[in-house]
Write a protein that holds these residues in place. Structure first.
Motif, PDB file in Angstrom:
ATOM      1  N   GLN A 219      33.528  23.924  38.500  1.00 49.35           N
ATOM      2  CA  GLN A 219      32.607  24.426  37.478  1.00 49.35           C
ATOM      3  C   GLN A 219      31.775  25.590  38.011  1.00 49.35           C
ATOM      4  OE1 GLN A 219      29.331  21.763  36.081  1.00 49.35           O
ATOM      5  NE2 GLN A 219      30.468  21.773  34.163  1.00 49.35           N
ATOM      6  N   SER A 220      31.319  25.480  39.248  1.00 48.93           N
ATOM      7  CA  SER A 220      30.512  26.548  39.845  1.00 48.93           C
ATOM      8  C   SER A 220      31.327  27.815  40.083  1.00 48.93           C
ATOM      9  CB  SER A 220      29.897  26.074  41.162  1.00 48.93           C
ATOM     10  OG  SER A 220      30.905  25.874  42.147  1.00 48.93           O
ATOM     11  N   HIS A 221      32.678  27.673  40.160  1.00 52.84           N
ATOM     12  CA  HIS A 221      33.542  28.828  40.379  1.00 52.84           C
ATOM     13  C   HIS A 221      34.080  29.416  39.073  1.00 52.84           C
ATOM     14  CE1 HIS A 221      33.604  27.360  44.546  1.00 52.84           C
ATOM     15  NE2 HIS A 221      33.985  28.570  44.872  1.00 52.84           N
ATOM     16  N   SER A 222      33.656  28.876  37.930  1.00 51.50           N
ATOM     17  CA  SER A 222      34.147  29.364  36.632  1.00 51.50           C
ATOM     18  C   SER A 222      33.133  30.346  36.049  1.00 51.50           C
ATOM     19  CB  SER A 222      34.358  28.191  35.670  1.00 51.50           C
ATOM     20  OG  SER A 222      35.317  27.295  36.180  1.00 51.50           O
ATOM     21  N   GLU A 223      33.600  31.566  35.746  1.00 47.19           N
ATOM     22  CA  GLU A 223      32.672  32.608  35.309  1.00 47.19           C
ATOM     23  C   GLU A 223      33.438  33.810  34.745  1.00 47.19           C
ATOM     24  OE1 GLU A 223      30.756  33.112  39.030  1.00 47.19           O
ATOM     25  OE2 GLU A 223      32.437  34.160  39.950  1.00 47.19           O
ATOM     26  N   PHE A 224      32.695  34.735  34.149  1.00 48.58           N
ATOM     27  CA  PHE A 224      33.264  36.016  33.719  1.00 48.58           C
ATOM     28  C   PHE A 224      33.545  36.884  34.938  1.00 48.58           C
ATOM     29  CE2 PHE A 224      30.951  35.390  29.565  1.00 48.58           C
ATOM     30  CZ  PHE A 224      32.074  35.440  28.758  1.00 48.58           C
ATOM     31  N   SER A 225      34.605  37.669  34.877  1.00 50.54           N
ATOM     32  CA  SER A 225      34.850  38.691  35.888  1.00 50.54           C
ATOM     33  C   SER A 225      35.382  39.920  35.169  1.00 50.54           C
ATOM     34  CB  SER A 225      35.855  38.202  36.942  1.00 50.54           C
ATOM     35  OG  SER A 225      37.066  37.801  36.335  1.00 50.54           O
ATOM     36  N   TYR A 226      35.026  41.113  35.650  1.00 54.45           N
ATOM     37  CA  TYR A 226      35.441  42.320  34.937  1.00 54.45           C
ATOM     38  C   TYR A 226      35.360  43.548  35.843  1.00 54.45           C
ATOM     39  CZ  TYR A 226      30.322  42.262  34.241  1.00 54.45           C
ATOM     40  OH  TYR A 226      28.962  42.175  34.427  1.00 54.45           O
ATOM     41  N   ALA A 227      36.151  44.570  35.470  1.00 53.79           N
ATOM     42  CA  ALA A 227      36.183  45.838  36.212  1.00 53.79           C
ATOM     43  C   ALA A 227      35.825  46.971  35.265  1.00 53.79           C
ATOM     44  CB  ALA A 227      37.554  46.073  36.821  1.00 53.79           C
ATOM     45  N   PHE A 228      35.227  48.031  35.819  1.00 55.21           N
ATOM     46  CA  PHE A 228      34.859  49.203  35.029  1.00 55.21           C
ATOM     47  C   PHE A 228      34.910  50.436  35.933  1.00 55.21           C
ATOM     48  CE2 PHE A 228      31.188  46.954  36.636  1.00 55.21           C
ATOM     49  CZ  PHE A 228      30.373  47.937  37.194  1.00 55.21           C
ATOM     50  N   GLU A 247      28.650  50.321  30.086  1.00 53.47           N
ATOM     51  CA  GLU A 247      29.907  50.509  30.812  1.00 53.47           C
ATOM     52  C   GLU A 247      31.112  50.281  29.891  1.00 53.47           C
ATOM     53  OE1 GLU A 247      29.950  51.655  33.703  1.00 53.47           O
ATOM     54  OE2 GLU A 247      27.948  51.234  34.495  1.00 53.47           O
ATOM     55  N   THR A 248      32.201  50.980  30.203  1.00 54.47           N
ATOM     56  CA  THR A 248      33.482  50.729  29.545  1.00 54.47           C
ATOM     57  C   THR A 248      34.313  49.840  30.460  1.00 54.47           C
ATOM     58  OG1 THR A 248      33.440  52.861  28.385  1.00 54.47           O
ATOM     59  CG2 THR A 248      35.583  51.781  28.625  1.00 54.47           C
ATOM     60  N   LEU A 249      34.555  48.613  30.019  1.00 59.43           N
ATOM     61  CA  LEU A 249      35.283  47.668  30.855  1.00 59.43           C
ATOM     62  C   LEU A 249      36.781  47.928  30.775  1.00 59.43           C
ATOM     63  CD1 LEU A 249      33.488  44.248  30.212  1.00 59.43           C
ATOM     64  CD2 LEU A 249      32.762  46.197  31.585  1.00 59.43           C
ATOM     65  N   ASN A 250      37.434  47.992  31.933  1.00 55.99           N
ATOM     66  CA  ASN A 250      38.889  48.154  31.977  1.00 55.99           C
ATOM     67  C   ASN A 250      39.595  46.839  31.687  1.00 55.99           C
ATOM     68  OD1 ASN A 250      37.868  50.070  34.643  1.00 55.99           O
ATOM     69  ND2 ASN A 250      38.905  51.032  32.910  1.00 55.99           N
ATOM     70  N   TRP A 251      39.004  45.766  32.180  1.00 59.01           N
ATOM     71  CA  TRP A 251      39.523  44.431  31.866  1.00 59.01           C
ATOM     72  C   TRP A 251      38.402  43.414  31.928  1.00 59.01           C
ATOM     73  CZ3 TRP A 251      38.618  41.235  35.947  1.00 59.01           C
ATOM     74  CH2 TRP A 251      38.680  41.757  37.241  1.00 59.01           C
TER      75      TRP A 251
END
Length: 606
Positions: A219-228, A247-251
């Motif tokens: 649970q502690s390792h579950s989160e949003f991740s994203y690149a820009f 920001e414009t997110l690439n993913w």
């Protein structure tokens, strides 16, 4: 006064017996454990692309659509088995064929591993028609058609056609990175007559499924991740909300402990925001909701996307060249570098010799100890020297018992200086151990090569072992006792007993007793390790057991206290030149003493 000189010979024998009992206990349960892991050599065979579209039932997401009207289509390759639903034209099921999920009922990792199933993922594009009515593609009913390795889902709304085209690479000889990829094209025709919007709102609701044994850890390792910034920058968000308005997110992806579902927009997501909510019990760990805009061209929704359903395997993530390797939380900067370029390569090298995971960790511990041995030797030598001059320190403390504390401190420092003892040298090993501990804290629960690897009674070294089950839950401890964590706590306590003999007791009222604090630390460490990766507990059990052996060897074989005492006496007779640090400390003390004297004189005048 009697001093605590560490362990005598009888205590040494007790320690040896304790180690034998612990190892015997471990081997007993190793033989008792069944060999179910050796049976499963090959998982499911590759399924061929299914050209038939079949009927299935689904939850009534859209109340106007009956379950019998919902159709599904399927695609598969060596790594993924995918299902698509006609309701919303969505990916409705994703199974990773080479991995298994943990079954809490059987206490084994023998369930099919689904990242998406039972409507835990729900996404669509939202816009308004010219009357102001909100339209979301996830509520539309699509007609699926399978052609080779592609599924085309088509929906109609007021004369406008919307198509979702999904394509998978099912070539058995394709690169591994391509087999975890699903191409996703969105095409519309006639939408310009229906809407005046220039952008569509992409909405994605995702509930993280519990796939691992350690619920709290996963649970502690579950989160949003994203690149820009054209894939150059990466960020993550484990808080309740995330906002990237500028920001414009690439993913954007939802990361779990060992897996991640990611969607990439070729032209990016703008004005992104999201929130997440922790689920306390049940099948799901967290609920995450994401919202971001994608551009429409001429009021038509023609955009290219890519879905990635990934195991968080570092070599695989690097092959994409999209900053996916940052999803793996190995630690920032130097910490992450230690894991990427030292611990992971070292583990892989030793594992390539055909050694089981637990013994690989054992050898890793020994290698790290050998590298740190010069520093550790200096620390233990300093400890031995401190024990030799302890009577003189006690004599100075007694002499200045009723005097100014500053004078007492000056007298103590003078004894250290004459004896040639540098107290600061004792801090170096502790400082070195901090980044190593944090690196390993990140390494063990995130290294997918360790996932499912058992050792003795621990069925998975990335999760806790729960051989000792408790009939009730203990706050901060849970409903079990980890044997590895317990063994680690015991050896830390023994190490503490051996090293606390030279610790000076507080001479002033109100000052904390450091010995008591040192004994409390291993107990609190048990609460931390009890729900952590058993691989981490095993590493620190071995590490502290080696520390104890090093102390015993140094004390009884390498160092001679009489020689040390003679060396200290010789150091006293030599003229000592003050170092910069010592000079600065002396000047600061003298200045403080001067100021204190001035204050006392002023008080007397009043």
């Amino acid at each position: 006064m009697q001093q605590n000189n560490g362990l005598d010979k009888s205590q040494m024998i007790s320690f040896a017996v304790l180690c034998l009992v612990l190892f015997g206990f471990m081997f007993y349960f190793q033989n008792k454990q069944s060999k179910e892991e050796e049976v499963k050599a090959q998982q499911q065979k590759t399924e061929q692309v299914k050209n038939a579209v079949k009927q299935t039932q689904a939850s009534n997401i859209n109340p106007n659509v009956t379950p019998n009207a919902i159709q599904t289509a399927n695609l598969a390759n060596n790594e993924l088995k995918l299902e698509f639903s006609s309701l919303g034209g969505q990916v409705s099921k994703v199974e990773l064929l080479k991995y298994k999920a943990y079954d809490h009922k059987s206490d084994r990792a023998d369930l099919p591993l689904y990242l998406i199933t039972k409507n835990n993922s729900n996404y669509g594009f939202q816009f308004k028609d010219k009357t102001g009515k909100v339209i979301n593609t996830k509520d539309l009913v699509f007609s699926p058609t399978v052609t080779g390795n592609a599924v085309t889902l088509t929906a109609n709304y007021n004369g406008a056609a919307i198509q979702f085209i999904y394509t998978i690479n099912n070539n058995p000889k394709a690169e591994l990175k391509d087999q975890y990829t699903l191409d996703f094209k969105v095409r519309s025709q006639g939408l310009a007559k229906v809407t005046s919007d220039t952008k569509a709102d992409f909405i994605w609701d995702y509930s993280v499924r519990n796939l691992e044994k350690g619920r709290a850890q996963e649970q502690s390792h579950s989160e949003f991740s994203y690149a820009f910034n054209n894939y150059k920058d990466y960020d993550y968000d484990g808080r309740t909300t995330m906002e990237e308005e500028k920001e414009t997110l690439n993913w954007i992806g939802v990361k779990q402990q060992f897996f991640s579902s990611v969607i990439e927009a070729k032209n990016g997501f703008t004005h992104s925001k999201g929130n997440q909510e922790t689920v306390e019990e049940g099948e799901y760990l967290k609920k995450l909701n994401y919202e971001g805009f994608v551009q429409m061209t001429g009021n038509e929704l023609n955009q290219d996307f890519t879905w990635y359903f990934l195991p968080l395997d570092l070599p695989l993530l690097k092959t994409y060249d999209k900053n996916f390797d940052e999803i793996l939380p190995l630690g920032w900067s130097f910490i992450g570098g230690m894991n990427r370029y030292f611990f992971m390569p070292m583990y892989n090298l030793i594992a390539s010799w055909g050694i089981t995971a637990g013994w690989v960790i054992f050898l890793m511990t020994i290698i790290v100890k050998l590298i740190l041995s010069p520093i550790m030797y200096k620390q233990h030598k300093l400890s031995a020297m401190m024990k030799v001059i302890r009577p003189e320190i006690d004599e100075a403390n007694a002499k200045f018992k009723d005097a100014d504390p500053m004078k007492k401190q000056q007298a103590t420092m003078e004894i250290y200086r004459k004896a040639g003892v540098n107290q600061m040298a004792g801090c170096l090993p502790a400082l070195v151990q901090i980044p190593i501990f944090y690196a390993l804290f990140r390494f063990f629960p995130n290294f997918i090569d360790l996932r499912g690897q058992g050792f003795w009674f621990a069925k998975d070294l990335t999760a806790y072992d729960d051989l000792i089950k408790l009939p009730f839950k203990v706050p901060f401890l849970g409903d079990h006792l980890s044997v590895f964590a317990l063994a680690c706590t015991i050896v830390i306590l023994i190490y503490t007993v051996m090293t606390s003999g030279n610790m000076q007791q507080p001479q002033q009222e109100g000052m904390p007793n450091m010995k008591v604090l040192m004994y409390i630390f291993p107990i609190t460490f048990l609460f931390f390790l009890n729900t952590s990766a058993s691989g981490l507990s095993w590493y620190y059990f071995v590490s502290n057991a080696i520390n104890i052996l090093i102390i015993l060897v140094i004390k009884y074989v390498i160092l001679d206290e009489k020689k040390i005492h003679a060396q200290i006496q010789a150091n006293k007779e030599k003229p000592k030149s003050e170092g910069k640090f010592q000079k600065r400390m002396r000047e600061m003390m003298e200045k403080a003493q001067q100021q204190q004297s001035t204050v006392e004189q002023q008080k007397k005048k009043k």
